[in-house]
Design an enzyme around this catalytic site. Structure first.
Site, PDB file in Angstrom:
ATOM      1  N   GLU A 154     -21.434 -10.625  48.988  1.00 15.88           N
ATOM      2  CA  GLU A 154     -21.806 -10.616  50.405  1.00 15.88           C
ATOM      3  C   GLU A 154     -22.963 -11.582  50.677  1.00 15.88           C
ATOM      4  O   GLU A 154     -23.976 -11.571  49.969  1.00 15.88           O
ATOM      5  CB  GLU A 154     -22.181  -9.182  50.810  1.00 15.88           C
ATOM      6  CG  GLU A 154     -22.703  -9.017  52.228  1.00 15.88           C
ATOM      7  CD  GLU A 154     -21.708  -9.425  53.317  1.00 15.88           C
ATOM      8  OE1 GLU A 154     -20.511  -9.122  53.190  1.00 15.88           O
ATOM      9  OE2 GLU A 154     -22.146 -10.061  54.296  1.00 15.88           O
ATOM     10  N   THR A 197     -16.372 -11.332  56.548  1.00 14.25           N
ATOM     11  CA  THR A 197     -16.075 -10.867  55.184  1.00 14.25           C
ATOM     12  C   THR A 197     -14.572 -10.750  54.942  1.00 14.25           C
ATOM     13  O   THR A 197     -14.060 -11.173  53.903  1.00 14.25           O
ATOM     14  CB  THR A 197     -16.704  -9.479  54.951  1.00 14.25           C
ATOM     15  OG1 THR A 197     -18.073  -9.550  55.311  1.00 14.25           O
ATOM     16  CG2 THR A 197     -16.583  -9.047  53.516  1.00 14.25           C
ATOM     17  N   HIS A 256     -26.485  -7.671  52.856  1.00 13.52           N
ATOM     18  CA  HIS A 256     -25.962  -7.905  54.207  1.00 13.52           C
ATOM     19  C   HIS A 256     -27.127  -8.002  55.184  1.00 13.52           C
ATOM     20  O   HIS A 256     -28.147  -7.352  54.995  1.00 13.52           O
ATOM     21  CB  HIS A 256     -25.041  -6.740  54.603  1.00 13.52           C
ATOM     22  CG  HIS A 256     -24.239  -6.994  55.842  1.00 13.52           C
ATOM     23  ND1 HIS A 256     -24.751  -6.819  57.106  1.00 13.52           N
ATOM     24  CD2 HIS A 256     -22.960  -7.423  56.007  1.00 13.52           C
ATOM     25  CE1 HIS A 256     -23.821  -7.132  57.990  1.00 13.52           C
ATOM     26  NE2 HIS A 256     -22.726  -7.496  57.356  1.00 13.52           N
TER      27      HIS A 256
HETATM   28  C1  GP9 Z   1     -18.215  -4.639  56.241  1.00  6.83           C
HETATM   29  C2  GP9 Z   1     -18.856  -5.603  55.327  1.00  6.83           C
HETATM   30  C3  GP9 Z   1     -19.692  -6.620  56.039  1.00  6.83           C
HETATM   31  O1  GP9 Z   1     -17.244  -3.883  55.635  1.00  6.83           O
HETATM   32  O2  GP9 Z   1     -17.904  -6.182  54.524  1.00  6.83           O
HETATM   33  O3  GP9 Z   1     -18.943  -7.387  56.887  1.00  6.83           O
HETATM   34  P1  GP9 Z   1     -19.483  -8.680  57.639  1.00  6.83           P
HETATM   35  O4  GP9 Z   1     -20.403  -8.196  58.722  1.00  6.83           O
HETATM   36  O5  GP9 Z   1     -20.220  -9.548  56.670  1.00  6.83           O
HETATM   37  O6  GP9 Z   1     -18.248  -9.312  58.139  1.00  6.83           O
HETATM   38 MN    MN Z   2     -19.819 -10.579  54.891  1.00  3.95          MN
END
Ligand code: GP9
Ligand code: MN
Length: 619
Positions: free
Chosen positions: A241, A283, A399
């Site tokens: 991430e 993501t 994140h």
């Molecule tokens: C949500 C996580 C984050 O399930 O994968 O998503 P993003 O905000 O980076 O698209």
């Molecule tokens: Mn993401």
């Protein structure tokens, strides 16, 4: 103003001017009226002519719907830096997991879009208390006159521009109307133009043609240099991430940000010039691209269009070779429609929030440490069953807004990083790296390290958007010795470890690549040829590349071997960046002229990829 038709029309005019000023950082009253108010007036005139009672309610409903859309657009643009399409707005309920970050972006002045409710209450009070009177409405002939003109203007606006390709939603909205461009978008999406001939032709022939457009001489997949070098190995793919490339090997005050990755790249193929290619699906688009090597739609999350289809993919081609396939992510399975996406991609099984629970939650879900520990339990089970497996692990802790609890902050950062986005990001990446170190150790302890290809890549940037303040930009500039550029932002690491192969001959590979290229690169090492047309290429074989990114950059933006080129958008003139030193190139006077041919070639690839995806989605 003594009449509701004009009351609401004037309120809407003020709001439209406010909206255009916010979205485009300039406003033009004539354009606001010509493009936006023509549509509002059309709706109001319809109410005026065809409704007998309760007109005020209809005006209010139209006003509130449009105001909510406007507010949605403003906040969306702050987060995603682009104007949403009607489709993105319909998906705003999908933002559950990131709503904390979004809430930070709402400003008190945004509620001005609803200030007319206050004014309306004043009017109602005046009527009740002071006997103030509003007229019933405008006369029928006036309403008919408004209707005719509004209809004429809206029709002209739509028909004149409906056949133009929307390269940049924001620029197009600025030039041809915010509401108008939404209608043109809907029309373009739904008109039956896509030719499916491409999709149904022989996949190998098409893949070669794509390769040629990129400037390569196609080589048979099975003749590539590393074809099958890691045959029958397990495959573990980690989607990290918000991991950007610049943190790898970076040191702050002598401290490494990613000590475990830094050690690991020394026994891997480390691709240093690979770029994100996601669209609105963030993501989930990264998961889609890496598993398919097909371009995402751009302004719509691909996962949101999926419901029961079968998409050709890495899990499917590996499944056909006897692999067991599974994907792991600690968020709720319905977020980004993953409960539909994963079966469509052909994963045998998936593990999500209801498996990982809510132990040691940081931000959206359980910490990466818990995530990897619980994922390891499954990998060991797979191992015991003796079948080769493909496991994708999609991490979560790193994140936005990257706020780590004290006990997970391992870096001792200089005071100027305190409380900044970049400071938080570095701490959070350092934590993500710590958790990866533990995973690597567990893989070694379990005896999986030597018989698994392990790949890792970043899904998209973390250091961007409105959370990025001047002080962050300064810190980044000092860190790099040059301004933080789009290359720095979009460059994600791509690391492939293949036991017996990459450890014998570790390499830093500078070839330009994108997320599309991951599937063919990995599949080639495993000796499995995709049996469908794909749009990336094996980065261990081909040196010339031509890649696009839509949504976060205007359509027509491209990466080739040397540069990132972005055409003109609503906010910027065309720009050029050098991939080598990651800096902006200022010398070229008319960059459009240099890259016209590349843009045309890329648009051709987009047309094919979009036609293929549409064909798959309609099946
Ligand atoms: C949500 C996580 C984050 O399930 O994968 O998503 P993003 O905000 O980076 O698209
Ligand atoms: Mn993401």
């Amino acid at each position: 103003m003594r009449n509701y038709f004009f009351f609401f029309l004037i309120m809407m005019t003020i709001k439209v001017i406010m909206l255009r000023a916010t979205l485009f950082e300039n406003y033009n009253i004539a354009m606001s009226v010509w493009y936006e108010i023509s549509i509002v007036a059309l709706l109001f005139a319809v109410v005026e002519l065809w409704q007998r009672r309760g007109k005020v309610i209809s005006y209010l409903v139209i006003d509130m719907i449009l105001s909510s859309v406007f507010l949605g657009m403003v906040v969306y643009q702050r987060y995603f830096e682009t104007i949403p399409t009607y489709f993105d707005l319909l998906q705003l309920n999908q933002l559950g997991s990131v709503s904390d970050s979004i809430a930070l972006l709402i400003k008190p002045t945004d509620f001005l879009y609803f200030a007319d409710i206050g004014l309306l209450i004043v009017v109602v009070l005046l009527i009740k208390i002071k006997g103030y009177r509003m007229t019933k409405g405008i006369s029928k002939p006036v309403a008919a006159f408004v209707l005719m003109n509004a209809l004429l203007i809206s029709t002209i606006n739509f028909t004149f521009y409906s056949s133009e390709r929307i390269m940049d939603q924001t620029l197009f909205s600025e030039q041809h109307g915010i509401l108008n461009s939404q209608m043109i978008k809907a029309y373009a999406e739904n008109k039956p133009t896509a030719s499916y001939v491409f999709a149904t032709k022989d996949a190998g022939v098409q893949t070669d043609e794509i390769s040629r457009i990129k400037g390569n001489i196609p080589v048979k997949f099975t003749d590539h240099k590393y074809f099958g070098a890691a045959k029958d190995k397990n495959l573990i793919v980690i989607q990290a991430e918000s991991l950007q490339d610049f943190v790898i090997n970076l040191k702050i005050d002598g401290q490494e940000i990613t000590p475990n990755l830094n050690k690991w790249v020394k026994e891997s193929f480390y691709f240093t010039n690979v770029f994100q290619q996601i669209g609105a699906g963030n993501t989930s688009d990264a998961e889609f691209i890496m598993n398919t090597s097909i371009y995402p739609k751009g302004d719509v999350a691909v996962s949101s269009l999926i419901d029961g289809q079968e998409i050709p993919s890495l899990p499917r081609i590996l499944g056909e070779q006897g692999y067991r396939t599974a994907t792991f992510h600690a968020d709720d399975i319905t977020y980004w429609n993953r409960d539909k996406l994963y079966p469509a991609l052909g994963f045998d099984e998936y593990f999500a929030k209801n498996y990982f629970g809510d132990e040691d939650v940081v931000g959206i879900g359980p910490s990466d440490e818990v995530f990897y520990q619980k994922s390891m339990k499954q990998l060991k089970k797979f191992q015991q069953q003796g079948q080769p497996f493909y496991a994708q692990l999609v991490s979560l802790t790193n994140h936005t807004p990257f706020e780590m609890p004290e006990d997970k902050q391992y870096l001792d950062l200089p005071a100027e990083y305190e409380g900044t986005l970049i400071g938080n990001y570095l701490q959070s990446v350092r934590y993500a790296d710590e958790a990866l170190g533990q995973l690597f150790q567990s893989l070694q302890d379990a005896g999986l390290w030597d018989n698994s290809v392990i790949a890792l890549y970043g899904d998209h940037s973390g250091v961007h958007g409105r959370l990025l303040q001047d002080e962050d930009v300064k810190l980044l500039g000092d860190m790099f010795g040059s301004p933080y550029s789009l290359i720095d932002r979009f460059n994600v690491p791509f690391i492939v470890y293949a036991p017996g192969v990459s450890d014998k001959n570790p390499q830093e590979i500078e070839t330009t690549g994108g997320q599309l290229d991951m599937m063919p690169t990995i599949a080639n090492l495993l000796g499995v040829e995709p049996n469908y047309v794909y749009f990336g290429q094996n980065l261990l074989q081909y040196e010339n590349n031509l890649l696009g990114m839509r949504y976060y950059l205007g359509t027509g933006s491209l990466f080739n071997n040397d540069i990132l080129y972005t055409p003109e958008t609503s906010k910027r003139t065309a720009r050029l960046y050098n991939i080598g030193d990651k800096d902006m190139v200022s010398k070229v006077v008319n960059p459009e002229d240099y890259f016209e041919q590349n843009v045309d070639q890329l648009l051709q690839i987009y047309d094919w990829s979009d036609a293929y995806l549409n064909y798959l989605l309609e099946k």
